[in-house]
Design an enzyme around this catalytic site. Structure first.
Site, PDB file in Angstrom:
ATOM      1  N   ALA A 115      49.146  -6.860 -50.680  1.00  0.00           N
ATOM      2  CA  ALA A 115      48.621  -8.185 -51.007  1.00  0.00           C
ATOM      3  C   ALA A 115      48.860  -9.088 -49.793  1.00  0.00           C
ATOM      4  O   ALA A 115      49.638  -8.750 -48.908  1.00  0.00           O
ATOM      5  CB  ALA A 115      49.363  -8.725 -52.219  1.00  0.00           C
ATOM      6  N   GLY A 151      50.112  -3.501 -52.695  1.00  0.00           N
ATOM      7  CA  GLY A 151      48.831  -3.657 -53.376  1.00  0.00           C
ATOM      8  C   GLY A 151      47.774  -2.699 -52.842  1.00  0.00           C
ATOM      9  O   GLY A 151      46.807  -2.370 -53.539  1.00  0.00           O
ATOM     10  N   GLU A 162      48.410   0.407 -54.682  1.00  0.00           N
ATOM     11  CA  GLU A 162      47.984   0.163 -56.073  1.00  0.00           C
ATOM     12  C   GLU A 162      46.467   0.256 -56.186  1.00  0.00           C
ATOM     13  O   GLU A 162      45.924   0.782 -57.156  1.00  0.00           O
ATOM     14  CB  GLU A 162      48.483  -1.214 -56.539  1.00  0.00           C
ATOM     15  CG  GLU A 162      49.987  -1.216 -56.743  1.00  0.00           C
ATOM     16  CD  GLU A 162      50.563  -2.587 -57.028  1.00  0.00           C
ATOM     17  OE1 GLU A 162      50.251  -3.521 -56.251  1.00  0.00           O
ATOM     18  OE2 GLU A 162      51.315  -2.727 -57.997  1.00  0.00           O
ATOM     19  N   GLU A 218      57.457  -3.717 -51.742  1.00  0.00           N
ATOM     20  CA  GLU A 218      57.619  -5.017 -52.415  1.00  0.00           C
ATOM     21  C   GLU A 218      59.081  -5.419 -52.581  1.00  0.00           C
ATOM     22  O   GLU A 218      59.439  -6.590 -52.490  1.00  0.00           O
ATOM     23  CB  GLU A 218      56.958  -4.990 -53.804  1.00  0.00           C
ATOM     24  CG  GLU A 218      55.446  -5.132 -53.794  1.00  0.00           C
ATOM     25  CD  GLU A 218      54.721  -3.801 -53.660  1.00  0.00           C
ATOM     26  OE1 GLU A 218      55.362  -2.815 -53.212  1.00  0.00           O
ATOM     27  OE2 GLU A 218      53.522  -3.750 -53.979  1.00  0.00           O
TER      28      GLU A 218
HETATM   29  N1  3HC Z   1      50.254 -10.248 -45.835  1.00  0.00           N
HETATM   30  C1  3HC Z   1      50.057 -11.157 -44.875  1.00  0.00           C
HETATM   31  N2  3HC Z   1      50.270 -10.933 -43.570  1.00  0.00           N
HETATM   32  C2  3HC Z   1      50.727  -9.718 -43.240  1.00  0.00           C
HETATM   33  C3  3HC Z   1      50.977  -8.710 -44.181  1.00  0.00           C
HETATM   34  C4  3HC Z   1      50.706  -9.008 -45.541  1.00  0.00           C
HETATM   35  N3  3HC Z   1      50.884  -8.103 -46.503  1.00  0.00           N
HETATM   36  N4  3HC Z   1      51.427  -7.615 -43.544  1.00  0.00           N
HETATM   37  C5  3HC Z   1      51.465  -7.917 -42.243  1.00  0.00           C
HETATM   38  N5  3HC Z   1      51.038  -9.185 -42.051  1.00  0.00           N
HETATM   39  C6  3HC Z   1      50.880  -9.865 -40.761  1.00  0.00           C
HETATM   40  C7  3HC Z   1      52.217 -10.093 -40.070  1.00  0.00           C
HETATM   41  O1  3HC Z   1      52.809 -11.307 -40.478  1.00  0.00           O
HETATM   42  C8  3HC Z   1      51.799 -10.114 -38.610  1.00  0.00           C
HETATM   43  O2  3HC Z   1      51.258 -11.391 -38.364  1.00  0.00           O
HETATM   44  P1  3HC Z   1      51.414 -12.060 -36.902  1.00  0.00           P
HETATM   45  O3  3HC Z   1      50.729 -11.135 -35.950  1.00  0.00           O
HETATM   46  O4  3HC Z   1      50.763 -13.383 -37.071  1.00  0.00           O
HETATM   47  O5  3HC Z   1      52.891 -12.155 -36.656  1.00  0.00           O
HETATM   48  C9  3HC Z   1      50.642  -9.110 -38.549  1.00  0.00           C
HETATM   49  O6  3HC Z   1      50.181  -8.972 -39.907  1.00  0.00           O
HETATM   50  C10 3HC Z   1      51.050  -7.749 -38.050  1.00  0.00           C
HETATM   51  O7  3HC Z   1      52.194  -7.326 -38.760  1.00  0.00           O
HETATM   52  P2  3HC Z   1      53.394  -6.561 -38.031  1.00  0.00           P
HETATM   53  O8  3HC Z   1      53.793  -7.280 -36.808  1.00  0.00           O
HETATM   54  O9  3HC Z   1      54.437  -6.317 -39.078  1.00  0.00           O
HETATM   55  O10 3HC Z   1      52.648  -5.204 -37.608  1.00  0.00           O
HETATM   56  P3  3HC Z   1      53.184  -3.722 -37.555  1.00  0.00           P
HETATM   57  O11 3HC Z   1      52.072  -2.915 -37.038  1.00  0.00           O
HETATM   58  O12 3HC Z   1      54.527  -3.671 -36.908  1.00  0.00           O
HETATM   59  O13 3HC Z   1      53.425  -3.305 -39.092  1.00  0.00           O
HETATM   60  C11 3HC Z   1      52.895  -3.145 -41.422  1.00  0.00           C
HETATM   61  C12 3HC Z   1      52.361  -3.229 -39.987  1.00  0.00           C
HETATM   62  C13 3HC Z   1      53.696  -1.851 -41.609  1.00  0.00           C
HETATM   63  C14 3HC Z   1      51.744  -3.194 -42.357  1.00  0.00           C
HETATM   64  C15 3HC Z   1      53.857  -4.348 -41.656  1.00  0.00           C
HETATM   65  O14 3HC Z   1      53.197  -5.516 -41.275  1.00  0.00           O
HETATM   66  C16 3HC Z   1      54.307  -4.512 -43.072  1.00  0.00           C
HETATM   67  O15 3HC Z   1      55.225  -3.850 -43.500  1.00  0.00           O
HETATM   68  N6  3HC Z   1      53.656  -5.438 -43.797  1.00  0.00           N
HETATM   69  C17 3HC Z   1      54.055  -5.771 -45.133  1.00  0.00           C
HETATM   70  C18 3HC Z   1      53.610  -4.757 -46.115  1.00  0.00           C
HETATM   71  C19 3HC Z   1      53.983  -5.196 -47.503  1.00  0.00           C
HETATM   72  O16 3HC Z   1      55.058  -5.709 -47.739  1.00  0.00           O
HETATM   73  N7  3HC Z   1      53.084  -4.954 -48.434  1.00  0.00           N
HETATM   74  C20 3HC Z   1      53.308  -5.345 -49.801  1.00  0.00           C
HETATM   75  C21 3HC Z   1      52.870  -6.757 -49.967  1.00  0.00           C
HETATM   76  S1  3HC Z   1      53.289  -7.386 -51.561  1.00  0.00           S
HETATM   77  C22 3HC Z   1      52.153  -6.684 -52.571  1.00  0.00           C
HETATM   78  O17 3HC Z   1      51.323  -5.929 -52.173  1.00  0.00           O
HETATM   79  C23 3HC Z   1      52.244  -7.126 -54.006  1.00  0.00           C
HETATM   80  C24 3HC Z   1      51.443  -6.287 -54.914  1.00  0.00           C
HETATM   81  O18 3HC Z   1      52.256  -5.357 -55.535  1.00  0.00           O
HETATM   82  C25 3HC Z   1      50.779  -7.114 -55.947  1.00  0.00           C
END
Ligand code: 3HC
Ligand code: NAI
Length: 687
Positions: free
Chosen positions: A60, A99, A102, A122
């Site tokens: 998400a 997400g 999911e 998450e």
């Molecule tokens: N939402 C918004 N922005 C995000 C994001 C997300 N889910 N994931 C990454 N970004 C952004 C980062 O803030 C970063 O922004 P910036 O360049 O402005 O600083 C850019 O994307 C690149 O991210 P990284 O520097 O972390 O890039 P990497 O290549 O090192 O890693 C990744 C990529 C493994 C995808 C890592 O970004 C990550 O772990 N992201 C989070 C994943 C996550 O937590 N997903 C679950 C979200 S909650 C959810 O899905 C709820 C659901 O269950 C309803």
């Protein structure tokens, strides 16, 4: 953001939302519309969901949390997908997370390239998979593996995914493989819906102790967090609730978590860590130096651990010591550390041999001449470090990065002994250096931008979290730590016991308090028998008595030789009381609240001074240092974030109260805090 095209009877839905294809409003709206259109289009008998750029949907959009919902909900998108009349196949590459996973689980089939990763991170954001993940994953991979995946947040690889039914096939080429699978699925026209499977759940019902076992297993790591228990409860529901009721309960728990203070802090921290990578005057495009061969000076605790970071990534290291014995010992410790991985099955003995073959032991600095980077980790002594850098300057090729691992010394003074100060900086690794993620990158006055950019990039390559610090005694982390130590010591001379102080800090969420930490590190760091001041310093007194910490079986606490469990030693209380008398301190009962405030506000005040002096780029960098390097509980964001949650005005008032009680200038309020308070602002308002 979402494109639909029909090719060979397959409706191809392409998501393009850089950088990580997060499920932002536009993606949800586009996906919903595209799936419905494709489902209604008679020229296609299957739908393929695929992503552009570096990854499948990585979750998400975290930036949308905490804001009012807009656009089509993810649940509606998923219902449309799962309810489609023709098979939907996801073709997955990169990181299929949260997400994103999911969404993939609402497809009828999933294929992936071999490098793809799958996970539910998450929990790191203080929430749970809130779009059906807790209900669907156990139906595919089983209850125990689901708990592991969702509570650890760790991703699994494509091989694991295939073996456990999470994906149906590993493909060589994302698009071609996805198309081939979609055509086949379209021809067979069979719809497999994860929500309908029950076999894995029936297997789990035969093991009713499973959840208790799991709770015990994670208790230590999960202490203080709310999300792990909520995830476990959702998974328990899969055995007792219908799918729809499980989804409802999952949604309610998700809403409670996402609106809570802990998740807010953890989300803040997610972005803080990424922000720390950015240096305003060093653009992303800054040229960097390729680091293909590293020199390490000193094979002690840090030299060995730092070397392992490079060896593990295939970068050869030449390690130089001052004598053969220390060299042999250092190299054997590195081998021993790797061999631990053999026992746990992480690496084979041949693998260890291969890594060790990348390590060249030496007694001569001359052997570092052709290294691209040299890191010095000799004793913490400025004169010695200056001597080493003077020699290095005459030996190492031009164009190499010269770094010191000093934990507190003046990096400018070290750089100044060379003819190339712009090539010098600090790389302050934390112990154990092969495990700890934090890396303070100390930007000296003359460090050039390419050198800084190289160190930042290298840190990320090593899997570290780099934070830039200016040159000041102790840099960001230790400088703040010293202040907490001063207060902790004062508290015990004024009447608190070490156990009370430790308990307050532990209950706040740190893994241990300052005295237990002292015992772990060794109380004799920096202690010298000749100049010992046992009359006025409890640590010195303990060292004099041979109580030097865990390694000697006792320090502030006594340690069980088998279990290493600690128990308070009443004699230590007596010694402290005697020292109080020698210092002329008045002993009194001290409340838990005062203990906490004095320890934490001393840190916050120092953090503010660090900002005031420009030694940290931004408040959130300080938080990243403390969460990663010192065990500050991430669900409290970090010291500067925490300060804002308390309110700087309240903190300032307390600081002034403490200042009025003390005769020295320890509690002199930081000018930054005073000015922020006068403007009604917090650290978060500093642009
Ligand atoms: N939402 C918004 N922005 C995000 C994001 C997300 N889910 N994931 C990454 N970004 C952004 C980062 O803030 C970063 O922004 P910036 O360049 O402005 O600083 C850019 O994307 C690149 O991210 P990284 O520097 O972390 O890039 P990497 O290549 O090192 O890693 C990744 C990529 C493994 C995808 C890592 O970004 C990550 O772990 N992201 C989070 C994943 C996550 O937590 N997903 C679950 C979200 S909650 C959810 O899905 C709820 C659901 O269950 C309803
Ligand atoms: P250590 O005492 O374990 O190792 C230092 C090593 O340097 C010894 O093996 C010594 O023989 C060697 N040495 C001394 N002079 C040398 C020379 N001229 N040439 C080659 N080798 C020489 O010390 P440790 O703990 O590894 O610390 C090293 C540096 O890292 C220090 O600056 C320290 O402040 C810093 N540091 C230490 C941390 C820790 O937790 N131990 C954490 C972060 C930084």
């Amino acid at each position: 953001m979402v494109d639909l095209e029909i090719q060979d009877g397959v409706a191809i839905v392409t998501i393009d939302n850089p950088p990580v294809n997060a499920l932002s409003e536009g993606v949800r709206n586009g996906l919903s519309e595209a799936v419905q259109k494709a489902d209604a289009d008679d020229s296609a008998n299957a739908i393929l969901i695929i992503c552009s750029g570096r990854t499948y949907i990585a979750g998400a959009d975290i930036k949308e949390f905490g804001k009012p919902p807009t656009g089509v909900s993810l649940f509606d998108v998923h219902d449309a997908m799962e309810g489609a009349s023709k098979p939907i196949v996801s073709a997955i590459h990169g990181t299929c997370l949260g997400g994103g996973l999911e969404t993939a689980l609402c497809c009828h089939y999933r294929v992936a390239v071999a490098s793809a990763k799958f996970g539910f991170p998450e929990v790191h954001l203080g929430i749970l998979p809130g779009a059906g993940g807790t209900q669907r994953l156990p139906r595919i991979v089983g209850v125990e593996k689901s708990l592991d995946m969702m509570v650890s947040g760790k991703p699994v690889n494509a091989r694991f995914a295939l073996e456990n039914g999470l994906i149906d096939e590993i493909v060589d080429d994302l698009f071609e493989g996805g198309m081939a699978f979609a055509k086949k699925a379209g021809a067979e026209s069979k719809l497999v819906r994860v929500r309908d499977s029950s076999q894995k759940l029936d297997e789990a019902k035969a093991d009713p102790e499973l959840f208790d076992r799991f709770r015990k297993k994670i208790a230590r790591k999960a202490r203080g967090f709310d999300a792990p228990e909520a995830i476990i409860q959702c998974v328990e529901d899969t055995l007792t609730h219908s799918f729809d009721d499980g989804i409802q309960a999952e949604r309610e728990r998700f809403m409670t978590l996402v609106s809570g203070a802990k998740s807010e802090a953890q989300r803040y921290y997610f972005f803080a860590e990424r922000q720390a990578n950015k240096i305003p005057d060093v653009p992303k495009e800054t040229e960097t130096i390729a680091i293909e061969k590293v020199g390490m000076i000193g094979a002690g605790t840090m030299g060995g651990g730092i070397s392992m970071n490079f060896l593990s990534r295939g970068i050869p290291v030449t390690i130089v010591e001052s004598n053969q014995e220390a060299l042999d010992r250092g190299v054997s410790v590195v081998r021993k550390n790797y061999m631990r991985g053999v026992k746990s099955g992480r690496i084979t003995e041949e693998g260890v041999d291969q890594l060790m073959a990348l390590l060249t032991p030496s007694l001569s600095l001359e052997d570092l001449a052709d290294c691209d980077m040299v890191i010095e980790a000799v004793f913490e002594n400025l004169d010695l470090k200056k001597e080493v850098f003077t020699k290095l300057d005459g030996i190492v090729k031009q164009g190499a990065v010269l770094a010191t691992n000093s934990s507190a010394l003046d990096v400018d003074a070290i750089a100044a002994v060379t003819q190339r100060p712009e090539w010098v900086l600090g790389t302050h690794f934390f112990s154990p250096a092969n495990i700890m993620r934090l890396l303070e990158i100390v930007r000296a006055e003359k460090t050039s931008k390419p050198v800084l950019a190289t160190a930042m990039g290298l840190a990320r390559k090593l899997g570290k979290v780099p934070v830039v610090s200016g040159v000041c005694p102790g840099f960001i982390g230790n400088r703040i730590l010293f202040k907490r130590e001063v207060q902790a010591d004062k508290l015990i001379y004024e009447g608190a016991t070490p156990w009370e102080v430790d308990e307050v800090i532990y209950n706040f969420g740190f893994p241990m308090g300052p005295f237990a930490m002292g015992d772990l590190a060794g109380l004799d760091i920096g202690w010298d028998a000749e100049s010992s001041r046992g009359e006025t310093e409890i640590r010195h007194k303990l060292c004099e008595l041979g109580r030097r910490g865990q390694k000697t079986g006792s320090g502030f606490y006594n340690y069980d030789p088998e279990t290493r469990a600690k128990t308070p030693e009443p004699e230590v209380e007596k010694l402290i009381s005697e020292i109080s008398g020698n210092l002329g301190a008045t002993r009194r009962e001290i409340s838990k609240e005062e203990i906490l405030e004095r320890c934490l506000y001393a840190m916050i005040n120092e953090g503010a001074r660090i900002l005031e002096e420009g030694m940290s780029q931004r408040p959130s960098d300080i938080d990243v240092v403390w969460v990663n390097g010192y065990g500050w509980p991430v669900y409290r964001g970090g010291p500067m974030y925490y300060a804002d949650t308390i309110g700087l005005d309240r903190i300032l008032a307390k600081i002034k109260e403490f200042q009025a009680q003390d005769n020295d200038d320890f509690w002199q309020p930081s000018a930054l805090i005073e000015s922020l308070v006068s403007e009604g602002k917090g650290f978060k308002d500093m642009a």
